[in-house]
Write a protein that holds these residues in place. Structure first.
Motif, PDB file in Angstrom:
ATOM      1  N   THR A 178     -64.483  84.707 -17.308  1.00 33.63           N
ATOM      2  CA  THR A 178     -64.435  85.323 -18.635  1.00 33.63           C
ATOM      3  C   THR A 178     -64.337  84.284 -19.748  1.00 33.63           C
ATOM      4  O   THR A 178     -64.385  84.633 -20.923  1.00 33.63           O
ATOM      5  N   VAL A 179     -64.199  83.021 -19.404  1.00 36.10           N
ATOM      6  CA  VAL A 179     -64.114  81.959 -20.403  1.00 36.10           C
ATOM      7  C   VAL A 179     -65.469  81.262 -20.502  1.00 36.10           C
ATOM      8  O   VAL A 179     -65.982  80.746 -19.510  1.00 36.10           O
ATOM      9  N   SER A 180     -66.043  81.262 -21.681  1.00 34.11           N
ATOM     10  CA  SER A 180     -67.355  80.653 -21.884  1.00 34.11           C
ATOM     11  C   SER A 180     -67.217  79.201 -22.319  1.00 34.11           C
ATOM     12  O   SER A 180     -66.113  78.707 -22.627  1.00 34.11           O
TER      13      SER A 180
ATOM     14  N   CYS B 260     -66.553  87.679 -25.458  1.00 37.86           N
ATOM     15  CA  CYS B 260     -66.130  86.344 -25.026  1.00 37.86           C
ATOM     16  C   CYS B 260     -66.307  85.317 -26.134  1.00 37.86           C
ATOM     17  O   CYS B 260     -65.476  84.413 -26.293  1.00 37.86           O
ATOM     18  N   MET B 261     -67.382  85.429 -26.921  1.00 36.57           N
ATOM     19  CA  MET B 261     -67.586  84.487 -28.021  1.00 36.57           C
ATOM     20  C   MET B 261     -66.480  84.620 -29.064  1.00 36.57           C
ATOM     21  O   MET B 261     -65.973  83.621 -29.584  1.00 36.57           O
ATOM     22  N   ILE B 262     -66.100  85.844 -29.389  1.00 36.63           N
ATOM     23  CA  ILE B 262     -65.031  86.071 -30.363  1.00 36.63           C
ATOM     24  C   ILE B 262     -63.732  85.430 -29.882  1.00 36.63           C
ATOM     25  O   ILE B 262     -63.032  84.742 -30.645  1.00 36.63           O
ATOM     26  N   GLU B 263     -63.412  85.646 -28.626  1.00 31.97           N
ATOM     27  CA  GLU B 263     -62.169  85.100 -28.084  1.00 31.97           C
ATOM     28  C   GLU B 263     -62.212  83.584 -27.946  1.00 31.97           C
ATOM     29  O   GLU B 263     -61.280  82.876 -28.347  1.00 31.97           O
ATOM     30  N   ASP B 264     -63.292  83.081 -27.378  1.00 34.03           N
ATOM     31  CA  ASP B 264     -63.339  81.672 -27.018  1.00 34.03           C
ATOM     32  C   ASP B 264     -63.464  80.757 -28.228  1.00 34.03           C
ATOM     33  O   ASP B 264     -63.029  79.604 -28.193  1.00 34.03           O
ATOM     34  N   LEU B 265     -64.049  81.261 -29.311  1.00 29.06           N
ATOM     35  CA  LEU B 265     -64.071  80.469 -30.537  1.00 29.06           C
ATOM     36  C   LEU B 265     -62.719  80.479 -31.237  1.00 29.06           C
ATOM     37  O   LEU B 265     -62.476  79.659 -32.118  1.00 29.06           O
TER      38      LEU B 265
ATOM     39  N   PHE C 210     -61.120  83.417 -32.650  1.00 27.02           N
ATOM     40  CA  PHE C 210     -60.857  84.436 -33.659  1.00 27.02           C
ATOM     41  C   PHE C 210     -59.697  85.342 -33.252  1.00 27.02           C
ATOM     42  O   PHE C 210     -59.091  86.008 -34.088  1.00 27.02           O
ATOM     43  N   CYS C 211     -59.403  85.383 -31.966  1.00 29.59           N
ATOM     44  CA  CYS C 211     -58.202  86.035 -31.455  1.00 29.59           C
ATOM     45  C   CYS C 211     -57.855  85.360 -30.135  1.00 29.59           C
ATOM     46  O   CYS C 211     -58.697  84.691 -29.545  1.00 29.59           O
ATOM     47  N   PRO C 212     -56.619  85.503 -29.663  1.00 30.06           N
ATOM     48  CA  PRO C 212     -56.262  84.877 -28.384  1.00 30.06           C
ATOM     49  C   PRO C 212     -57.069  85.465 -27.224  1.00 30.06           C
ATOM     50  O   PRO C 212     -57.531  86.605 -27.280  1.00 30.06           O
ATOM     51  N   LYS C 213     -57.229  84.663 -26.181  1.00 24.89           N
ATOM     52  CA  LYS C 213     -57.977  85.127 -25.012  1.00 24.89           C
ATOM     53  C   LYS C 213     -57.337  86.385 -24.439  1.00 24.89           C
ATOM     54  O   LYS C 213     -56.115  86.453 -24.257  1.00 24.89           O
ATOM     55  N   GLY C 214     -58.180  87.379 -24.166  1.00 28.46           N
ATOM     56  CA  GLY C 214     -57.706  88.635 -23.611  1.00 28.46           C
ATOM     57  C   GLY C 214     -57.352  89.681 -24.642  1.00 28.46           C
ATOM     58  O   GLY C 214     -57.128  90.837 -24.298  1.00 28.46           O
ATOM     59  N   GLU C 215     -57.311  89.287 -25.938  1.00 28.85           N
ATOM     60  CA  GLU C 215     -56.960  90.238 -27.002  1.00 28.85           C
ATOM     61  C   GLU C 215     -58.176  90.688 -27.800  1.00 28.85           C
ATOM     62  O   GLU C 215     -58.056  91.323 -28.841  1.00 28.85           O
TER      63      GLU C 215
ATOM     64  N   GLY D  46     -78.454  80.608 -20.712  1.00 34.15           N
ATOM     65  CA  GLY D  46     -78.147  80.675 -19.292  1.00 34.15           C
ATOM     66  C   GLY D  46     -77.479  81.997 -19.017  1.00 34.15           C
ATOM     67  O   GLY D  46     -77.888  83.031 -19.546  1.00 34.15           O
ATOM     68  N   GLN D  47     -76.433  81.999 -18.206  1.00 32.40           N
ATOM     69  CA  GLN D  47     -75.751  83.253 -17.893  1.00 32.40           C
ATOM     70  C   GLN D  47     -74.242  83.099 -18.000  1.00 32.40           C
ATOM     71  O   GLN D  47     -73.648  82.233 -17.346  1.00 32.40           O
ATOM     72  N   LEU D  48     -73.663  83.940 -18.834  1.00 27.55           N
ATOM     73  CA  LEU D  48     -72.214  83.992 -18.952  1.00 27.55           C
ATOM     74  C   LEU D  48     -71.611  84.253 -17.575  1.00 27.55           C
ATOM     75  O   LEU D  48     -72.101  85.081 -16.822  1.00 27.55           O
ATOM     76  N   GLY D  49     -70.564  83.533 -17.239  1.00 31.02           N
ATOM     77  CA  GLY D  49     -69.934  83.705 -15.942  1.00 31.02           C
ATOM     78  C   GLY D  49     -70.551  82.843 -14.860  1.00 31.02           C
ATOM     79  O   GLY D  49     -70.027  82.751 -13.753  1.00 31.02           O
ATOM     80  N   SER D  50     -71.693  82.222 -15.190  1.00 30.95           N
ATOM     81  CA  SER D  50     -72.352  81.305 -14.281  1.00 30.95           C
ATOM     82  C   SER D  50     -72.676  80.047 -15.078  1.00 30.95           C
ATOM     83  O   SER D  50     -71.974  79.719 -16.034  1.00 30.95           O
ATOM     84  N   ARG D  51     -73.724  79.329 -14.737  1.00 33.33           N
ATOM     85  CA  ARG D  51     -74.078  78.135 -15.505  1.00 33.33           C
ATOM     86  C   ARG D  51     -74.659  78.563 -16.847  1.00 33.33           C
ATOM     87  O   ARG D  51     -75.557  79.393 -16.928  1.00 33.33           O
ATOM     88  N   HIS D  52     -74.104  78.005 -17.908  1.00 35.69           N
ATOM     89  CA  HIS D  52     -74.566  78.373 -19.237  1.00 35.69           C
ATOM     90  C   HIS D  52     -74.167  77.294 -20.238  1.00 35.69           C
ATOM     91  O   HIS D  52     -73.370  76.399 -19.943  1.00 35.69           O
ATOM     92  N   ALA D  53     -74.740  77.391 -21.422  1.00 36.70           N
ATOM     93  CA  ALA D  53     -74.395  76.501 -22.529  1.00 36.70           C
ATOM     94  C   ALA D  53     -74.030  77.353 -23.732  1.00 36.70           C
ATOM     95  O   ALA D  53     -74.533  78.474 -23.895  1.00 36.70           O
TER      96      ALA D  53
END
Length: 388
Positions: A256-258, A293-298, A300-305, A372-379
């Motif tokens: 779940t972490v990009s 995932c983009m909102i969280e990982d950048l 804008f809110c803590p992961k999971g929220e 690429g693919q979220l959850g797999s190899r991606h950029a």
């Protein structure tokens, strides 16, 4: 600075090649900037369309560039390329760069989401343990959404708010309305959370209205040096921060972490701005889970929220808080296979004051692509833009 933009208006364009789309968009983006073909000294293109590479695209356009960049990292290639153009221009290697994209994915009837996870081809260390077992691209994203719901308690209702916000913006965009009509969407109108929840299941737990369309399309943008930008037809939109990162499956890794968790802080540190200053987030919306995932990982809110963050209904242009995907996004405007260029185009429109869902007094925008693919190899490439 980005000084010229153009987006191909058709999402169904039979009989048109990807090269024709690129040429049309490049010509109109240069016209938008008030520049000539002869002003261009750098070409940025993924190089894969019609198998002609960087040398071929230069010849096709009639350029003799001092810089050619064919970086290809899927849908976020154009954030990477815009970031690279900024670096090369700052280093004095070029003055005017054109970034182009064209695709006829819909007319070619490409089975993107329901095809094999990595595509058909000879066995490699990438596909030998995936394609043979039947995993599809959408199945990969579905696993990430399922994990997010399990791990953080996120609900389908919360995910649906992403879809309703982008559709609200799409209905205000005539080109998106035409796209949905031409692609024979059922119910070309604003949608509700209930509409999303009642749309048919595609790959559990992803439903139809959480999945991007498959369209034709393309676009171009012109990136120029400050000296050139000051004399262009439209006001410049400045690239002030950049970040790039890659990620792949690892033992003990969190799908779940990009890669945005790596590239986001780099871009914001480069720009010297804070998250709460951002007016518009143009987030890659291949599926609803990608945006979450983009909102969280950048940050804008803590992961999971992210569920609570998007569930408050404040994603639309006329609501307080962070606004997302004001052109209608990949869910309801276009997705020809690699959508990152459209994030930059709409972010530029917002900062020029030209969007069909204009955020009042917009000053700062973020374009974050996921290739690429979220959850797999991606950029994940991040480009932070500022109004002049």
């Amino acid at each position: 600075a980005i000084v010229g933009i153009n987006e191909y208006p058709l999402r169904v364009a039979p009989g048109v090649s990807s090269l024709q789309i690129k040429a049309d968009c490049a010509a109109k983006a240069l016209e938008d900037a008030g520049l000539k073909w002869s002003d261009v000294d750098a070409v940025y293109d993924t190089g894969g369309d019609q198998n002609i590479g960087g040398l071929g695209i230069s010849e096709y356009f009639g350029f003799k560039p001092s810089v050619i960049d064919t970086t290809y990292v899927g849908g976020t290639s154009f954030e990477f390329q815009a970031n690279h153009a900024r670096t090369m221009i700052a280093a004095g290697k070029c003055n005017v760069a054109v970034i182009t994209y064209g695709s006829t994915a819909h007319s070619d009837r490409r089975a993107i989401g329901t095809a094999g996870a990595t595509g058909v081809g000879p066995a490699t260390f990438i596909n030998n343990m995936e394609d043979s077992w039947g995993l599809t691209l959408i199945g990969n994203y579905a696993m990430v959404k399922n994990r997010h719901m399990h791990q953080y308690g996120t609900t389908n209702e919360q995910f649906a708010h992403i879809c309703t916000a982008t559709r609200k913006h799409a209905i205000r965009n005539p080109e998106a309305v035409k796209a949905m009509t031409d692609l024979e969407f059922v119910g070309v109108r604003e949608t509700t959370v209930q509409d999303v929840l009642e749309s048919r299941m595609i790959a559990y737990p992803l439903r139809l209205l959480e999945c991007c369309m498959v369209s034709d399309g393309g676009g171009a943008l012109i990136v120029a040096s400050p000296d050139v930008a000051r004399n262009c037809r439209k006001k410049p939109v400045w690239i002030i921060g950049t970040g790039e990162a890659t990620k792949y499956r690892e033992n003990g890794g969190d799908i779940t972490v990009s890669a945005g968790a790596q590239s986001g802080p780099v871009a914001f540190g480069d720009a010297g701005v804070s998250l709460n200053e951002i007016d518009i987030l143009m987030a890659y919306d291949s599926f609803s889970i990608t945006v979450m995932c983009m909102i969280e990982d950048l940050g804008f809110c803590p992961k999971g929220e992210g569920g609570n963050f998007v569930g408050d209904g404040h994603l639309a242009f006329d609501q307080p808080g962070l606004t997302i995907n004001t052109d209608g996004g990949g869910l309801s405007s276009n997705h020809p296979g690699q959508r990152g260029i459209f994030l930059l185009l709409e972010a530029t429109r917002q900062l020029r004051g030209e969007s069909t869902s204009q955020v009042a007094d917009a000053k700062l925008a973020v374009a974050v692509g996921n290739g690429g693919q979220l959850g797999s190899r991606h950029a994940t490439g991040v480009t932070i833009l500022a109004a002049d």
